[in-house]
Design a protein around this motif. Sequence first.
Motif, PDB file in Angstrom:
ATOM      1  N   TYR A   6       0.832  -1.212   0.000  1.00  0.00           N
ATOM      2  CA  TYR A   6       0.000   0.000   0.000  1.00  0.00           C
ATOM      3  C   TYR A   6       0.863   1.257   0.000  1.00  0.00           C
ATOM      4  CZ  TYR A   6      -3.474   3.439   1.568  1.00  0.00           C
ATOM      5  OH  TYR A   6      -4.293   4.534   1.666  1.00  0.00           O
ATOM      6  N   PHE A   8      -7.156   8.702  -5.263  1.00  0.00           N
ATOM      7  CA  PHE A   8      -6.263   7.569  -5.498  1.00  0.00           C
ATOM      8  C   PHE A   8      -6.060   6.747  -4.233  1.00  0.00           C
ATOM      9  CE2 PHE A   8      -4.178  11.002  -8.301  1.00  0.00           C
ATOM     10  CZ  PHE A   8      -5.197  10.907  -9.234  1.00  0.00           C
ATOM     11  N   HIS A  39      -9.185   4.535  -3.456  1.00  0.00           N
ATOM     12  CA  HIS A  39      -9.352   3.406  -4.374  1.00  0.00           C
ATOM     13  C   HIS A  39      -8.113   2.507  -4.443  1.00  0.00           C
ATOM     14  CE1 HIS A  39     -12.569   6.125  -5.773  1.00  0.00           C
ATOM     15  NE2 HIS A  39     -13.179   5.023  -6.147  1.00  0.00           N
ATOM     16  N   ASN A  40      -7.178   2.721  -3.521  1.00  0.00           N
ATOM     17  CA  ASN A  40      -5.947   1.917  -3.478  1.00  0.00           C
ATOM     18  C   ASN A  40      -5.186   1.953  -4.800  1.00  0.00           C
ATOM     19  OD1 ASN A  40      -6.340   1.128  -0.806  1.00  0.00           O
ATOM     20  ND2 ASN A  40      -7.537  -0.667  -1.385  1.00  0.00           N
ATOM     21  N   ARG A  41      -5.246   3.083  -5.474  1.00  0.00           N
ATOM     22  CA  ARG A  41      -4.504   3.271  -6.724  1.00  0.00           C
ATOM     23  C   ARG A  41      -3.381   4.282  -6.485  1.00  0.00           C
ATOM     24  NH1 ARG A  41      -7.441   1.939 -11.284  1.00  0.00           N
ATOM     25  NH2 ARG A  41      -5.504   2.425 -12.410  1.00  0.00           N
ATOM     26  N   THR A  42      -2.583   4.001  -5.482  1.00  0.00           N
ATOM     27  CA  THR A  42      -1.578   4.961  -5.061  1.00  0.00           C
ATOM     28  C   THR A  42      -0.470   5.163  -6.094  1.00  0.00           C
ATOM     29  OG1 THR A  42      -0.517   3.153  -3.831  1.00  0.00           O
ATOM     30  CG2 THR A  42      -1.978   4.602  -2.597  1.00  0.00           C
ATOM     31  N   ARG A  43      -0.325   4.223  -7.033  1.00  0.00           N
ATOM     32  CA  ARG A  43       0.718   4.398  -8.052  1.00  0.00           C
ATOM     33  C   ARG A  43       0.442   5.597  -8.948  1.00  0.00           C
ATOM     34  NH1 ARG A  43       2.063  -1.854  -9.990  1.00  0.00           N
ATOM     35  NH2 ARG A  43       2.735  -2.587  -7.917  1.00  0.00           N
ATOM     36  N   LEU A  44      -0.826   5.977  -9.066  1.00  0.00           N
ATOM     37  CA  LEU A  44      -1.146   7.141  -9.882  1.00  0.00           C
ATOM     38  C   LEU A  44      -0.577   8.421  -9.263  1.00  0.00           C
ATOM     39  CD1 LEU A  44      -4.830   6.331 -10.884  1.00  0.00           C
ATOM     40  CD2 LEU A  44      -2.791   6.188 -12.321  1.00  0.00           C
ATOM     41  N   LYS A  73     -11.080   8.344 -14.411  1.00  0.00           N
ATOM     42  CA  LYS A  73     -11.010   6.988 -13.858  1.00  0.00           C
ATOM     43  C   LYS A  73     -11.918   6.743 -12.661  1.00  0.00           C
ATOM     44  CE  LYS A  73      -6.314   5.888 -15.412  1.00  0.00           C
ATOM     45  NZ  LYS A  73      -6.740   4.720 -16.215  1.00  0.00           N
ATOM     46  N   PHE A  74     -12.255   7.787 -11.889  1.00  0.00           N
ATOM     47  CA  PHE A  74     -12.955   7.547 -10.622  1.00  0.00           C
ATOM     48  C   PHE A  74     -14.232   8.357 -10.442  1.00  0.00           C
ATOM     49  CE2 PHE A  74      -8.334   7.034  -9.902  1.00  0.00           C
ATOM     50  CZ  PHE A  74      -8.325   5.666  -9.686  1.00  0.00           C
TER      51      PHE A  74
END
Length: 479
Positions: A210, A349, A352-357, A407-408
Motif C-alpha cells: 500500500y 487515489f 481506491h488503493n490506486r496509489t501508483r497514480l 477513472k474515478f
Amino acid sequence: MLLRHTLLYLPAQIVGPLFQLIAVIVWTHVVDEHTLGVITLVTATHELLQIAFLTWWSQYALRYFGRYHDRGEISRFYRTENAVLLVSVLLQSLIAIAVLLLVIAPEANSALLIATTGYVITRTLNLYIGERARAHHQIRVYSIQTILGPSAGFVVGLILIKVIGSSAEWPIAGYAVAQLAATLIVLPNIGHARSFWQIDREILHQALRYGIPIVIGGALGWVGLNASRFIINEMSGVAAAGLFAVGYGLGQRAAAVAAMLVTTAAFPLAVKSMEQGGSKVAMRQLADNAALLIGVLAPSIAGIYMLRMELVHLLIAASFQQVTLAVLPLSALAGSIRSVRAHFVDQTFLLHNRTRLMIVVAAIDATATAVLGVVMLRYWGLAGAAGATVLAAIAAAIASFALGFSKFGLMLPLNHLVPITLATAAMAAVLSQLPEATSPLVLASHIAAGVTVYVAVLVPLYATSLLRMFRLRQQQSES
C-alpha cells in the motif's frame, strides 16, 4: 459531521501552524541569513527522510488502523509498529547527519549534530503519533502532537538564542526538547506494545504494498516542494537560500495553515464513507470536503496578495524584505494549488488503493520544479525560482484532475464555487481601497475587515442551506 469534526480539530490546526509562521518571521530578526538557511535545510531534509522511511507505514495506519482495532487484532499491529519505528528513526538519524556534513553545513560542530539527531527522532515520533491519533479520532492526542512542538519549541529555541547564542543548533535543539515532551505526555494514553521484534509479516507486506507507491510519490512531491531550496543553495549559496526561505516558507505555511483548518477531519470521513457506502458516496464526501477547503483557501490567498506590502514591511526584517515581497505571493499561490490537489484530487487515489497514480502526478511536479527552477533562477533570480513552483504545481494539478475525472468519477463542488468566488472578489475589492497599514494593530484591523466582508457576503448566499441544516438538526433532536 464534517463541520463538527473540523471544529474539534480547529485548535490544533491554528496554534501549531501559527507558531510556525511566527517563527519564520521572528527568525529574520534574531539570526542571520546563513543560520536561517541551515535551519530550513535541516527541516526540509527531515521531511524527505520522513517520507522515505515512515510515510508508507503512517499512511497505512491512517487508512487501516481502525479496521485492526474493530476486529480485535490491534496487538498484531502494535508489535509490527514498534519495529518499524525503531528502524525508521535509526536510518533517518544517520542519513540526516550525513546530509548535514556533506551538503548543508560541512563545518557543523558536535552541538549541531546532536541537536539535529534529537530533532529528527522527536519530530518523527510526533508526526507518526499524530497521524495514528487522527485514524482513531483521538483529538486530544493529535492536538498535543501538533501544538506543543511548534509552540513550546519556538519559545525554548528563542530563549536558547538569547542566553547562549544565535547559531543554528539552539533553535533546532529547542524544537527537539519540546517534541520530546509532547511524546512523553501522551505515551501513557495511547496503545502500544513493549516488544520490538515480533513482527507480523502479513501486516508488513500489506503496508509495503500500500505504502511504497506513496513513498515514491511523496518523495517526488518533496522534490516539487523543496528542490528550489537546494537548487538555490547549490547555485547561489546558503545565504541566498536563507533569503528565499522567508517568503517561500511564509507562502507555503500560509496555504498549509488555511488548508489544515478543514482537512484534518476530512479524509477520515471520506474513508468512513468509502468503507460504508462505496465509491459514489465517498466521491460526494470528497466534493463536500473540497468545498470547505476552497472556501478557506480562496480568501486566505487573496488576502495575502492584497495585503502583501504591509505584511512584509511590518513583520519582516529589512534585510529580507525585498526578496520576500517578490517570493511570498508566488509561493502562496503554488501552495494553495498543491493543497487542493493533495487534499482533494489525490485522495481519490488513496481511497481506491490506486496509489501508483500519485507517482505520475508527483513526477510531473518534481520534474517541472527542478528543470524550470534551474532555468528561471538563472534568468530571473529568486523570484524566478518561486515562479517555477507555480508552473510546476499547475502542471501537476491538471494531470491529477484529468485522472480523477476519467477513472474515478471525481465530482467538483460546482454549486459552491460561485458563492466563494463572489465573496472573495468582494473582500479583495474592499482591501484594495484601504491604505497601507502603518502598525500591526492597523494590519489586524485590515485582516478583520477582509474576514468580515467575506463572511457577510457568503452567509446570505448560503442562507437557505444553513436554514435547512438547522431544521434537520432540530428534527433529529426532537425525535
